[in-house]
Motif scaffolding. Sequence first.
Motif, PDB file in Angstrom:
ATOM      1  N   ARG A 148      47.982 -27.958   4.881  1.00  0.00           N
ATOM      2  CA  ARG A 148      48.714 -29.130   5.377  1.00  0.00           C
ATOM      3  C   ARG A 148      49.521 -28.831   6.637  1.00  0.00           C
ATOM      4  NH1 ARG A 148      49.368 -29.965  -0.417  1.00  0.00           N
ATOM      5  NH2 ARG A 148      51.268 -28.712  -0.350  1.00  0.00           N
ATOM      6  N   GLY A 149      49.368 -27.588   7.165  1.00  0.00           N
ATOM      7  CA  GLY A 149      50.076 -27.234   8.382  1.00  0.00           C
ATOM      8  C   GLY A 149      51.382 -26.526   8.169  1.00  0.00           C
ATOM      9  N   ALA A 150      51.722 -26.202   6.948  1.00  0.00           N
ATOM     10  CA  ALA A 150      52.944 -25.443   6.645  1.00  0.00           C
ATOM     11  C   ALA A 150      52.535 -24.097   6.051  1.00  0.00           C
ATOM     12  CB  ALA A 150      53.829 -26.249   5.691  1.00  0.00           C
ATOM     13  N   GLY A 151      53.307 -23.546   5.118  1.00  0.00           N
ATOM     14  CA  GLY A 151      52.939 -22.301   4.470  1.00  0.00           C
ATOM     15  C   GLY A 151      53.134 -21.098   5.363  1.00  0.00           C
ATOM     16  N   VAL A 152      52.862 -19.916   4.802  1.00  0.00           N
ATOM     17  CA  VAL A 152      53.004 -18.659   5.534  1.00  0.00           C
ATOM     18  C   VAL A 152      51.692 -17.900   5.465  1.00  0.00           C
ATOM     19  CG1 VAL A 152      55.497 -18.479   5.139  1.00  0.00           C
ATOM     20  CG2 VAL A 152      53.903 -17.454   3.488  1.00  0.00           C
ATOM     21  N   GLU A 153      51.495 -16.965   6.374  1.00  0.00           N
ATOM     22  CA  GLU A 153      50.241 -16.211   6.425  1.00  0.00           C
ATOM     23  C   GLU A 153      50.277 -14.935   5.596  1.00  0.00           C
ATOM     24  OE1 GLU A 153      49.293 -15.555  10.494  1.00  0.00           O
ATOM     25  OE2 GLU A 153      48.866 -17.666  10.909  1.00  0.00           O
ATOM     26  N   VAL A 154      51.483 -14.476   5.233  1.00  0.00           N
ATOM     27  CA  VAL A 154      51.617 -13.267   4.419  1.00  0.00           C
ATOM     28  C   VAL A 154      52.685 -13.502   3.361  1.00  0.00           C
ATOM     29  CG1 VAL A 154      52.248 -10.819   4.374  1.00  0.00           C
ATOM     30  CG2 VAL A 154      50.912 -11.717   6.285  1.00  0.00           C
ATOM     31  N   MET A 155      52.399 -13.091   2.128  1.00  0.00           N
ATOM     32  CA  MET A 155      53.400 -13.138   1.051  1.00  0.00           C
ATOM     33  C   MET A 155      53.492 -11.760   0.406  1.00  0.00           C
ATOM     34  SD  MET A 155      52.644 -16.785  -0.882  1.00  0.00           S
ATOM     35  CE  MET A 155      54.138 -16.723  -1.881  1.00  0.00           C
ATOM     36  N   ASP A 156      54.714 -11.306   0.172  1.00  0.00           N
ATOM     37  CA  ASP A 156      54.967 -10.037  -0.527  1.00  0.00           C
ATOM     38  C   ASP A 156      55.651 -10.402  -1.830  1.00  0.00           C
ATOM     39  OD1 ASP A 156      55.408  -7.477  -1.313  1.00  0.00           O
ATOM     40  OD2 ASP A 156      56.854  -6.976   0.250  1.00  0.00           O
ATOM     41  N   ILE A 157      54.910 -10.293  -2.948  1.00  0.00           N
ATOM     42  CA  ILE A 157      55.393 -10.851  -4.213  1.00  0.00           C
ATOM     43  C   ILE A 157      55.698  -9.744  -5.219  1.00  0.00           C
ATOM     44  CG2 ILE A 157      54.866 -12.421  -6.110  1.00  0.00           C
ATOM     45  CD1 ILE A 157      52.923 -13.854  -4.263  1.00  0.00           C
ATOM     46  N   PRO A 158      56.961  -9.640  -5.684  1.00  0.00           N
ATOM     47  CA  PRO A 158      57.296  -8.699  -6.763  1.00  0.00           C
ATOM     48  C   PRO A 158      56.863  -9.299  -8.097  1.00  0.00           C
ATOM     49  CG  PRO A 158      59.247  -9.895  -6.101  1.00  0.00           C
ATOM     50  CD  PRO A 158      58.132 -10.360  -5.194  1.00  0.00           C
TER      51      PRO A 158
END
Length: 268
Positions: free
Chosen positions: A62-72
């Motif tokens: 939808r044009g938002a969001g992030v390209e990298v996630m670091d999830i614990p």
Amino acid sequence: MTDLVSFLATGPAVLVEVTKTLGSTPREQGACMLVSANGIWGTIGGGQFEFLAIANARDLLRGAGVEVMDIPLGPEIGQCCGGRTELRFRVASPEIIEGLNLRMKGERDEWPDVYLFGAGHVGKSLALALRPLPLKATVVETRREELEGLPEDVETRHSAMPESLIAKLRPGSAIVVLTHDHALDFLIAREALRRDDLAYVGMIGSATKRATFASWLMREGGEKSWLERLVLPIGGTAVPDKRPAVIAAMTTAEILAALTSHQKRSSP
């Protein structure tokens, strides 16, 4: 699971890849999934971790969001793996999909071979149990009509002398012998046991059949030590249920364990 072509035909998608892992994680580095507005293809492990990834992928569409996630993977997200996973998100362009297809083809080329000699009730059940797994299964039969009715994506071979195929199998292959003819079972098993580079050699039957085969093998010039590499009966004795689907499930677990063990021994 829906095939990749059909999934991509439903609309734009985001490729979600596991790029780094630390500690205990649901999936390994390189695992991936595709997320569209209304569906998913594949998995990176499930649970709240995957829900977060799906939500971000749809935000990206939808044009938002992030390209990298670091999830614990801990109490912060309601999971208890204790590790950490980094994810990369990319809108699935034609170039990205081509790369994914090439990667999947390369992985499939490395899948171990499993040959099922016989397409009776257990043979058919075993072929179906192996279908979703990262294995290349082939059903071999002397009776062409018995190969009818198997799903189109199950590899089949009609052979008048199936025992002659054994010498051509790749090292590390697994074979399961379950024909309609005990004499033919014995011929196939003997040729398989001549080789010491197969990951699994199994035969359907009982303790009595094993004893009969052992006696026959000694008369036919075999070696007693070969019998140590023969799994007979297949599926073990832990579950006393002889319905074909149950035998197939237990045998599938045996095959996977044997292939994993063989790969570990063969690794440099």
